[in-house]
Scaffold this motif. Sequence first.
Motif, short mmCIF file in Angstrom:
data_model
loop_
_atom_site.label_atom_id
_atom_site.label_comp_id
_atom_site.label_asym_id
_atom_site.label_seq_id
_atom_site.Cartn_x
_atom_site.Cartn_y
_atom_site.Cartn_z
N LEU A 469 -4.13 -0.23 29.19
CA LEU A 469 -5.10 -0.61 30.22
C LEU A 469 -4.47 -0.55 31.61
O LEU A 469 -5.12 -0.12 32.58
CB LEU A 469 -5.62 -2.03 29.95
N TYR A 473 -5.39 1.98 34.90
CA TYR A 473 -5.64 1.58 36.30
C TYR A 473 -4.69 2.30 37.25
O TYR A 473 -5.10 2.77 38.32
CB TYR A 473 -5.52 0.07 36.47
N TRP A 476 -5.98 5.65 37.90
CA TRP A 476 -7.11 5.64 38.82
C TRP A 476 -6.62 5.57 40.26
O TRP A 476 -7.16 6.24 41.15
CB TRP A 476 -8.03 4.46 38.51
N SER A 498 -7.80 8.03 33.59
CA SER A 498 -8.00 6.60 33.88
C SER A 498 -9.05 5.96 32.98
O SER A 498 -9.28 4.76 33.04
CB SER A 498 -8.40 6.42 35.35
N LYS A 499 -9.69 6.77 32.14
CA LYS A 499 -10.66 6.25 31.18
C LYS A 499 -10.02 5.92 29.84
O LYS A 499 -10.70 5.76 28.82
CB LYS A 499 -11.81 7.24 31.00
N TYR A 501 -9.01 3.31 28.66
CA TYR A 501 -9.50 2.05 28.09
C TYR A 501 -10.58 2.29 27.04
O TYR A 501 -10.77 1.48 26.13
CB TYR A 501 -10.02 1.13 29.19
N THR A 551 -10.18 -3.73 33.44
CA THR A 551 -10.68 -2.43 33.92
C THR A 551 -11.23 -2.65 35.32
O THR A 551 -12.42 -2.43 35.57
CB THR A 551 -11.79 -1.87 33.00
N LEU A 558 -17.39 -0.71 31.73
CA LEU A 558 -17.06 -1.67 30.68
C LEU A 558 -18.30 -2.43 30.23
O LEU A 558 -18.50 -2.66 29.03
CB LEU A 558 -15.99 -2.66 31.18
#
Length: 750
Positions: A469, A473, A476, A498-499, A501, A551, A558
């Motif tokens: 996670l 970030y 991102w 960055s996805k 998660y 997130t 989310l």
Amino acid sequence: MKKTTLLILLVVFVVSCNKNISKNNNKKQFLTNYVDPFIGTGGHGHTYPGATVPFGMLQVTPVNGISSWDWCSGYHYSDSIAVGFSHLALSGTGIGDLADVLIMPINKEVDISKMPKSRDSLTYKSSYSHNNENASPGYYRVFLDDCNVNVELTTSKRTAYHKYTFKKNDQQSVVIDLGFAINWDKATSSSLQIEDDYTITGHRFSKGWAKNQKVFFVAKFSKPIIDYQLAADNNKVSSQKTVGAKTAAQIFFDNVENSELKVKVALSSVSIKNAKENLEEGFEFESVKAKASASWEDVLSKISIETKTDSLKTIFYTAMYHAHVAPVTFSDKNGEYRKENDTIETATNFTAYSTLSLWDTFRAEHPLLTLTSPDKVSDIINSMLSYYQTKKILPVWTLYANETNTMTGYHSIPVIAEAYLKGITGFDAEKAYEAMKTTMMQDERGLSHYKKYGYIPYNLLDESVTITLEYAYDDWCVAQMAKALGKTDDYKFFLKRSKAYTHLFDAETGFMRGKFEDGKSWNEPFDPKYSNHREHTDYTEGNAWQHSWFTPHAVEDLAKLHGGNEIFTQRLEQLFTESSEITGSNVSADISGLIGQYAHGNEPSHHIAFMFNHANKPWRTQYWSRYILDTQYNTTPNGLSGNEDCGQMSAWYVLSSIGLYPMNPASTQYEIGSPIFESSSINLPNGKTFIIKAENVSKENIYIQSATLNNEPFNETNISHETILKGGTLQFFMGNTPNKKWGTAKNSNN
């Protein structure tokens, strides 16, 4: 009748004068008077009460001499024994180190050749009472009962000042012990040399949390040395210099002239020569103390608040104080500083900083500094880039320029991205981007797995969920920097990554969970309340309840994964209302400040209350952020619900209490919560002022009914850094029931 009229007029005149006098006194009230450095020295706060200046090189502070978790700073309020006063300390960390160059004034001769392993057998320790102890920004005082010595401490940026007042006719002496250590620290080499009648120099090298710490020092006394004893490694030494793993000295002074002895001390990571250059002239203790206080007054005044509740002023200004203690100055007066590999660098046109607790401080501490001290932000980034030049990876957690690799992620990255996107200059943006990209493309600390699978499988690395996670970030943030610099391909690449998660979200349970390398199997059995500290676990210092919400760059997404805003916010509510039981036989002590399963005492929870803003229920952000403010901070030594962590715990309070919080720092947006003060003014470095007013605010009136920005209707749940920098007035009208229409025009994804 005339007499009565005159009497009434006289009373009115006197009352009016008293009111004016009261107003004038309030205007002259120093903000430093509201700071209590003992807040956080109890419980698990891990702060120290000693003297320092904003971001100063030195932290001259009492040391209790116990090696234990709650003594990470060297001091804990539950204690009443002092073994000396050191010159380096950590503010609120979860690991203990430093306490270097220990000096203790005593009134008797002792055997310093014995090097005890614990304080119990120390011949120079003394008891003290909190009744005879006080502290204020830049100043500390305590009376040592066993030695009959009153100790006062203050400091400038690079020189510490001690003032000892002995009982009349008592022997006047000080012990310098370079062998004694606390917690993880262990002296590996040290030396002491009597250079002249007033000067002692030496070094202390140690291995601990910082694996290669080198400290050089000089100490000068206001009186001539009339005698001394030196020792090394359990042996007395007859010469003027002693060298060993553990060295100590007892120095004696004339007690005839007066009962006062002053000492000043300077340190350097480079050399004794540099320490001498760092040492300031004179022994003017009171003027140094006044300058230290003035430097704090300047920092505290960067955000001014209006409230009728003095306890809130104490909490707020103490939080401002703690938020500007670290990072600490590391480069010497001539700009030189030592790196972990022992090369000596020179900071040109910037100050090098160390003690970068980035896992904690990227969340609110660094965002606060972008408002109060943007010049420090650019210096901190240049310090990180200097580190990158050596390691080719951005720092994780630096202590005395050593990489400790403590905690997860690479959170230098959001600090750099946030600064650049907020328009802070003074560092090379292209070089910074290169460092960000290179760091996230290397293979250390689980990144090889992250790149291969798109997430980190739990069977390949502990704490896999938290690390995944946090890397998402960080990615991102790299993407946003790439976009700003016109690097379109990089932007797309890191945005997609960055996805990460999404791989770990379990729709059935609603938690982020450890996944096997097959991409299908979850880590079983699963208990969202289970904690196992730092080993054989999917979460860092916490459990699934606390770590499933990280997130900050994709809250709306989310919410969709949960099934929409309604389900998402129901589960957020459950986080705060679930029973606070934590299961497991090795529960992390960092899980503290519990409100349900929300753990304010540790940083992973800090952004969660503000997520309601992105799910069309801003009144729940207002409720829970205010609840946290009211319950997790107080004016006692136990006034912090968890480790201070170099300013993060306090920065959360500073920003949240004025009604703002950087849930996603690199977005350059501040989420709006529930301000607790009638008025707050951010006095910006550009000379402008941004005022936040909260009409009718009270303990009950915590909900925003309506708002205006510069007298225009304002219906947003966040505000940009750019808007704040322009100055102006954001005015909230508060009430005791939620206005469910305010701030809900957007973000509906049901």
